[in-house]
Design a protein around this motif. Structure first.
Motif: not given
Ligand code: C2E
Ligand code: CA
Ligand code: CA
Length: 526
Positions: A515-516, A508, A511-513, A505
């Motif tokens: 989610d993922n 990021m 928020a993306d972290l 990865a």
């Protein structure tokens, strides 16, 4: 560094950098000009010489023909006819005739009554010829003539004939001279007597500079004749000036452009601390997080917080650029403080949902020189909903240099439960024994070593040494900058537990972290 000082030094260096090549170019132009002028002078001297030689040859053969005719009466009709034929055939000879005493009795122009006075002989050449250099004859009183006499016969030529070459320049000086007595025979323009003293050997030439003249001297092989051509230096100065006219404006433009470019860069460097302060106030920094992956399970066990700076104009400045400036100007502690604030704000929820997840925070050498950052981190550990085990501090080898303070800061952090990683390991000078004196938890294998895996690079075995060292120190390893599956496989097989890199990865937003992390966690659990 003082701004005015930097500006002055920059200007001076830029001017020197530009002035140097220009002076050199003008120097070269001037030398080339001098060479060209010297060659021109030499060409003139040779041209006059070959003309003078041809004239001498005509005179020689003309007088020779008359002597060979052995006329009992030199002024007989028959001999006068011969004189006329010789005159017609000789382009340079004005007239040829018989001399008796100092008088020209008859010539290709006819009989001259009681004779035309030639005046006394001025020179006797080494060939035996008698030379009169300045004879005025009644049929052409405007000019004067040179009369060359041998065995009772004389050839008459225009005084200026040898130097009467057509040239574009008006101010060129040309002369023929007699080497034996160093007397000028024919001259045009001003000739300095000392030029004649530069006597090359027969058939040779010489050139030299004399004050404001470039002088060339040539010597005849066959006749006792030398020639001089002198060009005034102002031709040369003109050439140099025209070279300078082209080069100097170019140089001034180049110098100004260079100075501005250098000043612009210097100003940017100088302005950086001020701009950083403004950026801190305006909250232009934010964080991205790069996941740390368990090489065995693929689970994301944590993430490294990496700072980003977006200028108001949208430009992104790399941390490699501004972190060193912040370190040099004492602003790094405020930046670290900002990083901790952002983590405190962003990571709370994450720790609630993933209690084992950690965030790694980079500390600079300066952060470890005083207890400030350590205190803040302890505060952070208390504030975030997780606990100290949710935090990792990354410090570089450089950070451990100020051993005493750093040791104390690190000891306190670890005592509170915060883990410590040594970053960029292997790129500094720290020895194994030195590192043993620190209590550490993780060792980060620098990207530069990971890059060498699977290559022929001489350093590719270094990564193995680092792995052995970490094992000996009982440190867990996090490999940085893993970009290929081959690198991941290599590291996994040698017992490296964790890795970071674009293979897994890129950094990021939080928020993306988050989610993922849910997705990956679900997938692993499934
Ligand atoms: P670092 O601590 O060694 O961070 C790793 C750098 O490698 C990061 O660059 C990251 O984006 C990059 N990277 C990660 N995986 C890969 C990969 O697979 N390939 C490639 N080519 N690069 C990868 P970044 O974010 O530009 O940071 C550069 C350096 O700036 C960091 O090196 C660190 O020394 C410093 N830095 C970044 N954030 C902070 C911070 O918050 N505080 C302090 N003091 N220094 C920071
Ligand atoms: Ca790091
Ligand atoms: Ca690193």
């Amino acid at each position: 560094m003082n701004k005015r000082f930097v500006t002055i030094v920059t200007l001076a260096v830029a001017l020197l950098a530009v002035a140097g090549p220009i002076l050199l170019a003008i120097q070269i132009a001037s030398k080339e000009g001098r060479d060209a002028e010297t060659n021109r002078a030499l060409a003139y001297a040779k041209d006059v010489l070959s003309r003078s030689d041809r004239i001498a040859a005509q005179i020689d053969s003309g007088i020779g023909t008359l002597v060979a005719a052995r006329a009992t009466d030199p002024c007989s009709e028959q001999n006068l006819a011969l004189m006329r034929r010789i005159d017609l055939a000789s382009s340079y000879i004005q007239a040829i005739g018989h001399v008796s005493g100092d008088r020209l009795a008859c010539s290709s122009l006819g009989r001259h009554g009681e004779g035309l006075s030639l005046g006394p002989v001025e020179q006797i050449a080494s060939t035996g010829s008698k030379v009169r250099n300045n004879v005025v004859l009644p049929f052409a009183t405007e000019t004067s003539f040179i009369v060359i006499e041998r065995d009772g016969y004389a050839a008459i030529i225009h005084r200026d004939l040898p130097v009467d070459t057509t040239t574009a320049e008006k101010d060129i000086s040309l002369a023929t001279f007699t080497p034996d007595n160093r007397q000028v025979r024919a001259a045009r323009g001003s000739i300095r007597p000392e030029w004649i003293s530069a006597l090359p050997r027969p058939g040779e030439t010489t050139t030299f500079l004399d004050g404001s003249y470039i002088v060339a001297v040539a010597m005849s092989t066959r006749y006792a004749t030398g020639t001089i051509a002198a060009l005034p230096m102002h031709h040369l100065d003109e050439r140099t000036r025209s070279a300078a006219m082209v080069l100097v404006p170019f140089g001034v433009v180049a110098g100004v452009v260079l100075a501005f470019a250098v000043l612009y860069l210097a100003r940017q460097q100088l302005a950086m601390p001020a701009v950083l302060k403004v950026a801190l106030r305006r909250k232009e920094f934010f964080l991205v997080y790069q996941p740390v992956v368990d090489l065995q399970t693929g689970r994301w066990i944590g993430a490294e917080a990496l700072i980003r700076w977006r200028r108001p104009n949208g430009e992104m400045v790399r941390p490699d650029v501004f972190i060193p400036v912040a370190e040099d100007t004492g602003l790094i502690e405020r930046i670290t403080q900002r990083v901790i604030e952002i983590v405190a704000r962003e990571a709370g929820d994450l720790f609630k949902r993933h209690p084992d997840f950690h965030i790694a925070i980079n500390l600079s050498a300066a952060d470890l020189k005083s207890p400030g950052a350590g205190e803040l981190l302890l505060q952070l550990a208390r504030d975030v909903s997780g606990g100290p085990h949710n935090l990792i501090v990354e410090a570089t080898e450089r950070g451990f240099m100020q051993a005493d303070v750093a040791k104390e800061v690190i000891r306190k952090l670890r005592a509170s439960g915060i883990h410590v990683a040594i970053d960029d390991f292997g790129t500094g000078y720290s020895s194994l024994s030195y590192l043993e004196t620190f209590e550490l938890d993780f060792l980060k294998i620098d990207k530069s070593f990971v890059d060498t895996i699977g290559t022929e690079a001489a350093t590719s075995t270094v990564v193995l040494h680092i792995i052995e060292m970490a094992k000996a120190l009982k440190l867990e390893m996090i490999a940085e900058g893993v970009e290929t599956e081959a690198q991941a496989k290599f590291l996994r097989e040698r017992g490296v537990q964790y890795a970071q890199g674009w293979l897994f990865a890129k950094p990021m937003a939080m928020a993306d972290l988050a989610d993922n992390l849910s997705i990956v966690a679900d997938a692993v659990h499934a």
